[in-house]
Design a protein around this motif. Structure first.
Motif, PDB file in Angstrom:
ATOM      1  N   ALA A 304     -18.679 -15.458 -15.231  1.00 20.77           N
ATOM      2  CA  ALA A 304     -18.893 -14.385 -14.254  1.00 20.77           C
ATOM      3  C   ALA A 304     -18.187 -13.116 -14.696  1.00 20.77           C
ATOM      4  O   ALA A 304     -17.297 -13.125 -15.545  1.00 20.77           O
ATOM      5  CB  ALA A 304     -18.366 -14.841 -12.892  1.00 20.77           C
ATOM      6  N   SER A 305     -18.614 -12.015 -14.090  1.00 22.25           N
ATOM      7  CA  SER A 305     -17.952 -10.738 -14.319  1.00 22.25           C
ATOM      8  C   SER A 305     -17.165 -10.296 -13.093  1.00 22.25           C
ATOM      9  O   SER A 305     -16.289  -9.440 -13.184  1.00 22.25           O
ATOM     10  CB  SER A 305     -18.983  -9.666 -14.688  1.00 22.25           C
ATOM     11  N   HIS A 306     -17.498 -10.872 -11.941  1.00 25.71           N
ATOM     12  CA  HIS A 306     -16.808 -10.487 -10.712  1.00 25.71           C
ATOM     13  C   HIS A 306     -16.653 -11.716  -9.818  1.00 25.71           C
ATOM     14  O   HIS A 306     -17.542 -12.568  -9.748  1.00 25.71           O
ATOM     15  CB  HIS A 306     -17.585  -9.395  -9.958  1.00 25.71           C
ATOM     16  N   CYS A 307     -15.521 -11.772  -9.117  1.00 27.30           N
ATOM     17  CA  CYS A 307     -15.237 -12.854  -8.169  1.00 27.30           C
ATOM     18  C   CYS A 307     -14.663 -12.230  -6.902  1.00 27.30           C
ATOM     19  O   CYS A 307     -13.862 -11.286  -6.968  1.00 27.30           O
ATOM     20  CB  CYS A 307     -14.251 -13.858  -8.768  1.00 27.30           C
ATOM     21  N   ARG A 308     -15.069 -12.767  -5.766  1.00 23.66           N
ATOM     22  CA  ARG A 308     -14.575 -12.267  -4.478  1.00 23.66           C
ATOM     23  C   ARG A 308     -13.979 -13.430  -3.701  1.00 23.66           C
ATOM     24  O   ARG A 308     -14.572 -14.504  -3.601  1.00 23.66           O
ATOM     25  CB  ARG A 308     -15.708 -11.637  -3.681  1.00 23.66           C
ATOM     26  N   ILE A 309     -12.781 -13.193  -3.137  1.00 22.18           N
ATOM     27  CA  ILE A 309     -12.094 -14.193  -2.330  1.00 22.18           C
ATOM     28  C   ILE A 309     -11.826 -13.610  -0.954  1.00 22.18           C
ATOM     29  O   ILE A 309     -11.287 -12.501  -0.833  1.00 22.18           O
ATOM     30  CB  ILE A 309     -10.763 -14.621  -2.978  1.00 22.18           C
ATOM     31  N   GLY A 310     -12.227 -14.354   0.068  1.00 26.28           N
ATOM     32  CA  GLY A 310     -11.997 -13.906   1.433  1.00 26.28           C
ATOM     33  C   GLY A 310     -11.361 -14.992   2.278  1.00 26.28           C
ATOM     34  O   GLY A 310     -11.682 -16.179   2.133  1.00 26.28           O
ATOM     35  N   LEU A 311     -10.450 -14.586   3.158  1.00 26.38           N
ATOM     36  CA  LEU A 311      -9.797 -15.522   4.068  1.00 26.38           C
ATOM     37  C   LEU A 311      -9.747 -14.882   5.450  1.00 26.38           C
ATOM     38  O   LEU A 311      -9.163 -13.805   5.621  1.00 26.38           O
ATOM     39  CB  LEU A 311      -8.386 -15.857   3.592  1.00 26.38           C
ATOM     40  N   ASP A 312     -10.382 -15.517   6.420  1.00 21.92           N
ATOM     41  CA  ASP A 312     -10.372 -14.986   7.779  1.00 21.92           C
ATOM     42  C   ASP A 312     -10.459 -16.132   8.769  1.00 21.92           C
ATOM     43  O   ASP A 312     -10.535 -17.313   8.384  1.00 21.92           O
ATOM     44  CB  ASP A 312     -11.521 -13.994   7.983  1.00 21.92           C
ATOM     45  N   ALA A 313     -10.466 -15.788  10.048  1.00 15.98           N
ATOM     46  CA  ALA A 313     -10.520 -16.800  11.114  1.00 15.98           C
ATOM     47  C   ALA A 313     -11.269 -16.230  12.300  1.00 15.98           C
ATOM     48  O   ALA A 313     -11.243 -15.021  12.556  1.00 15.98           O
ATOM     49  CB  ALA A 313      -9.117 -17.231  11.516  1.00 15.98           C
ATOM     50  N   ASP A 314     -11.963 -17.114  13.009  1.00 11.47           N
ATOM     51  CA  ASP A 314     -12.580 -16.728  14.269  1.00 11.47           C
ATOM     52  C   ASP A 314     -12.016 -17.637  15.362  1.00 11.47           C
ATOM     53  O   ASP A 314     -10.950 -18.236  15.187  1.00 11.47           O
ATOM     54  CB  ASP A 314     -14.111 -16.796  14.183  1.00 11.47           C
ATOM     55  N   GLU A 315     -12.705 -17.760  16.472  1.00  7.75           N
ATOM     56  CA  GLU A 315     -12.189 -18.535  17.594  1.00  7.75           C
ATOM     57  C   GLU A 315     -12.187 -20.040  17.336  1.00  7.75           C
ATOM     58  O   GLU A 315     -11.515 -20.792  18.040  1.00  7.75           O
ATOM     59  CB  GLU A 315     -13.019 -18.239  18.850  1.00  7.75           C
ATOM     60  N   ARG A 316     -12.946 -20.485  16.336  1.00 11.25           N
ATOM     61  CA  ARG A 316     -13.097 -21.923  16.118  1.00 11.25           C
ATOM     62  C   ARG A 316     -12.543 -22.424  14.796  1.00 11.25           C
ATOM     63  O   ARG A 316     -12.165 -23.571  14.678  1.00 11.25           O
ATOM     64  CB  ARG A 316     -14.581 -22.315  16.197  1.00 11.25           C
ATOM     65  N   ARG A 317     -12.466 -21.570  13.786  1.00 12.21           N
ATOM     66  CA  ARG A 317     -12.141 -22.085  12.459  1.00 12.21           C
ATOM     67  C   ARG A 317     -11.493 -21.027  11.579  1.00 12.21           C
ATOM     68  O   ARG A 317     -11.590 -19.825  11.835  1.00 12.21           O
ATOM     69  CB  ARG A 317     -13.417 -22.577  11.775  1.00 12.21           C
ATOM     70  N   VAL A 318     -10.832 -21.527  10.547  1.00 13.44           N
ATOM     71  CA  VAL A 318     -10.329 -20.696   9.452  1.00 13.44           C
ATOM     72  C   VAL A 318     -11.279 -20.873   8.279  1.00 13.44           C
ATOM     73  O   VAL A 318     -11.685 -21.996   7.967  1.00 13.44           O
ATOM     74  CB  VAL A 318      -8.894 -21.114   9.053  1.00 13.44           C
ATOM     75  N   ARG A 319     -11.639 -19.760   7.643  1.00 16.73           N
ATOM     76  CA  ARG A 319     -12.642 -19.824   6.579  1.00 16.73           C
ATOM     77  C   ARG A 319     -12.099 -19.183   5.309  1.00 16.73           C
ATOM     78  O   ARG A 319     -11.567 -18.077   5.336  1.00 16.73           O
ATOM     79  CB  ARG A 319     -13.915 -19.105   7.022  1.00 16.73           C
ATOM     80  N   LEU A 320     -12.234 -19.925   4.203  1.00 14.93           N
ATOM     81  CA  LEU A 320     -11.882 -19.436   2.878  1.00 14.93           C
ATOM     82  C   LEU A 320     -13.148 -19.414   2.037  1.00 14.93           C
ATOM     83  O   LEU A 320     -13.808 -20.443   1.903  1.00 14.93           O
ATOM     84  CB  LEU A 320     -10.824 -20.342   2.230  1.00 14.93           C
ATOM     85  N   VAL A 321     -13.481 -18.241   1.478  1.00 14.02           N
ATOM     86  CA  VAL A 321     -14.712 -18.079   0.711  1.00 14.02           C
ATOM     87  C   VAL A 321     -14.368 -17.613  -0.694  1.00 14.02           C
ATOM     88  O   VAL A 321     -13.606 -16.656  -0.877  1.00 14.02           O
ATOM     89  CB  VAL A 321     -15.665 -17.074   1.383  1.00 14.02           C
ATOM     90  N   ILE A 322     -14.920 -18.300  -1.685  1.00 15.50           N
ATOM     91  CA  ILE A 322     -14.784 -17.892  -3.092  1.00 15.50           C
ATOM     92  C   ILE A 322     -16.199 -17.746  -3.645  1.00 15.50           C
ATOM     93  O   ILE A 322     -16.950 -18.729  -3.699  1.00 15.50           O
ATOM     94  CB  ILE A 322     -13.991 -18.924  -3.925  1.00 15.50           C
ATOM     95  N   ALA A 323     -16.555 -16.553  -4.034  1.00 12.66           N
ATOM     96  CA  ALA A 323     -17.911 -16.277  -4.522  1.00 12.66           C
ATOM     97  C   ALA A 323     -17.841 -15.592  -5.881  1.00 12.66           C
ATOM     98  O   ALA A 323     -16.960 -14.764  -6.126  1.00 12.66           O
ATOM     99  CB  ALA A 323     -18.668 -15.408  -3.526  1.00 12.66           C
ATOM    100  N   ASP A 324     -18.761 -15.948  -6.785  1.00 17.64           N
ATOM    101  CA  ASP A 324     -18.830 -15.310  -8.098  1.00 17.64           C
ATOM    102  C   ASP A 324     -20.278 -15.013  -8.436  1.00 17.64           C
ATOM    103  O   ASP A 324     -21.199 -15.498  -7.784  1.00 17.64           O
ATOM    104  CB  ASP A 324     -18.198 -16.213  -9.171  1.00 17.64           C
ATOM    105  N   ASP A 325     -20.479 -14.161  -9.457  1.00 18.83           N
ATOM    106  CA  ASP A 325     -21.831 -13.784  -9.883  1.00 18.83           C
ATOM    107  C   ASP A 325     -22.199 -14.441 -11.209  1.00 18.83           C
ATOM    108  O   ASP A 325     -22.962 -13.888 -11.994  1.00 18.83           O
ATOM    109  CB  ASP A 325     -21.948 -12.267  -9.999  1.00 18.83           C
ATOM    110  N   GLY A 326     -21.663 -15.639 -11.435  1.00 21.14           N
ATOM    111  CA  GLY A 326     -21.877 -16.308 -12.712  1.00 21.14           C
ATOM    112  C   GLY A 326     -23.129 -17.158 -12.743  1.00 21.14           C
ATOM    113  O   GLY A 326     -24.077 -16.958 -11.986  1.00 21.14           O
ATOM    114  N   ILE A 327     -23.085 -18.180 -13.612  1.00 21.67           N
ATOM    115  CA  ILE A 327     -24.279 -18.998 -13.863  1.00 21.67           C
ATOM    116  C   ILE A 327     -24.184 -20.378 -13.193  1.00 21.67           C
ATOM    117  O   ILE A 327     -25.031 -21.234 -13.436  1.00 21.67           O
ATOM    118  CB  ILE A 327     -24.475 -19.202 -15.377  1.00 21.67           C
ATOM    119  N   GLY A 328     -23.153 -20.575 -12.350  1.00 19.41           N
ATOM    120  CA  GLY A 328     -22.951 -21.904 -11.763  1.00 19.41           C
ATOM    121  C   GLY A 328     -24.129 -22.390 -10.972  1.00 19.41           C
ATOM    122  O   GLY A 328     -24.759 -23.396 -11.279  1.00 19.41           O
TER     123      GLY A 328
END
Length: 372
Positions: A304-328
């Motif tokens: 990949a050339s770029h990766c994005r990591i996000g961590l947030d929460a709403d009323e029900r859950r905590v969410r961790l997101v790792i996204a890339d633009d590679g070939i996976g």
């Protein structure tokens, strides 16, 4: 009087301990009759000796065989038969009915033992009815044996149940210890995979970069070599702490490690995290290791050339997101991602993998289990 249970080892030597033979002391009541009789008949002593010898032989056979259903014919019935034949001539021979009751309690179930106790009591009464021994000696032998048949038999049943309960508890404890050992092995294997996979990937990639930089940019090559050394030392410390089970990581520390790891592979990183989110230590540890595994996969396989990591929460859950633009994309999952799913499942969370051109890994954990 109780007939002792065989040792757990089941060996013949253990069953023939000195203490086991102490219970044969009750047979002294049998020769007591001719001994205290003023004028014993000529056959009373041979009868007493024969009864004692036969009972001792059956008792030894019972000890050698251990608890088994075969005792009905090898010990219980012979003891009852000898008692029925000898009691009319020697009232103290009724002690054989008590020995038979002890073997019944030691070998049969509660449901199967009680009819035997009743039968032995009836047999004892019948032998006393035709006894040639004068009163009140005959009555003394009959009454004491009738009471002890039930007392000793029921005590043996209770002792057998307690021993069985203890044995079951020991087996359960052994199974718990085995499961705990297996769980600890799995934990160490999983932690070492996560730790070494990430750290060694960073070392290998930086070493490749350093090799290319040596002839063209010695100063940067030296800096990369220092980073390799630091990564190696951190990995060694992490392995040591993981083996002892003391290591804890955080999402913030793993974000810093991700920046360094991806920078060495030319992948730009964008981070969007809720700085005010407080996580339970155990959950944050699992999320941190999950983040490490995901970043390692991006660095090793995604191209990949770029990766994005996000961590947030709403009323029900905590969410961790790792996204890339590679070939996976839809490539098959490896052992790392499988271990990641197991980790998150332990804290009640779930892992979702999606994407076609790149890969997006979404890790969610219930808010009640994660936040504080």
């Amino acid at each position: 009087m109780t007939v002792p249970r065989a040792a757990a080892s089941g060996s013949a030597t253990a069953r023939l301990r000195t203490w086991d033979w102490v219970h044969l002391g009750y047979l002294l009541f049998v020769p007591a009759q001719p001994y205290f009789s003023p004028r014993p008949a000529w056959w009373e002593w041979p009868l007493a000796i024969a009864v004692c010898a036969a009972t001792a032989a059956l008792y030894a056979l019972k000890l050698l065989r251990g608890p088994a259903a075969g005792h009905v014919r090898t010990a219980i019935v012979p003891l009852a038969a000898i008692g029925a034949l000898a009691t009319p001539f020697n009232t103290n021979a009724s002690v054989l009915f008590v020995y038979a009751a002890a073997v019944v309690g030691d070998t049969l179930s509660w449901r199967g033992a009680r009819p035997w106790f009743a039968a032995l009591t009836v047999l004892n009464g019948a032998a006393a009815a035709v006894s040639r021994v004068p009163m009140p000696y005959r009555l003394w032998g009959f009454v004491s044996a009738s009471v002890l048949i039930w007392v000793i038999g029921l005590l043996e049943l209770r002792q057998r149940d307690r021993w069985q309960e203890w044995e079951n508890q020991r087996l359960r404890s052994s199974q718990v210890e085995l499961l705990a050992t297996l769980a600890e092995r799995e934990r160490i294997a999983r932690d070492l995979h996560d730790l070494l996979g990430h750290s060694l990937t960073a070392v290998v990639m930086r070493a490749q970069l350093t090799k290319e930089l040596v002839p063209v940019d010695p100063d940067r090559a030296r800096a990369e070599a220092e980073e390799i050394e630091r990564n190696a030392r951190e990995a060694l410390a992490a392995v040591r702490s993981t083996v002892t089970g003391w290591r804890r990581t955080t999402v913030r520390s793993e974000l810093e490690a991700a920046r360094r790891a991806l920078a060495g592979t030319g992948v730009s990183l964008g981070v969007d995290c809720d700085d005010g989110l407080l996580l339970v230590a155990a959950v944050e540890h699992e999320l941190g290791l999950a983040l490490r595994e995901a970043v390692t996969n991006v660095a090793r396989h995604a191209r990949a050339s770029h990766c994005r990591i996000g961590l947030d929460a709403d009323e029900r859950r905590v969410r961790l997101v790792i996204a890339d633009d590679g070939i996976g994309g839809s490539a098959p999952e490896g052992t790392g991602l499988t271990g990641l799913r197991e980790r998150i499942a332990k804290v009640g969370g779930a892992v979702q993998r999606s994407g076609s051109a790149g890969t997006t890994l979404t890790i969610t954990v219930p808010l009640g289990a994660a936040a504080r």
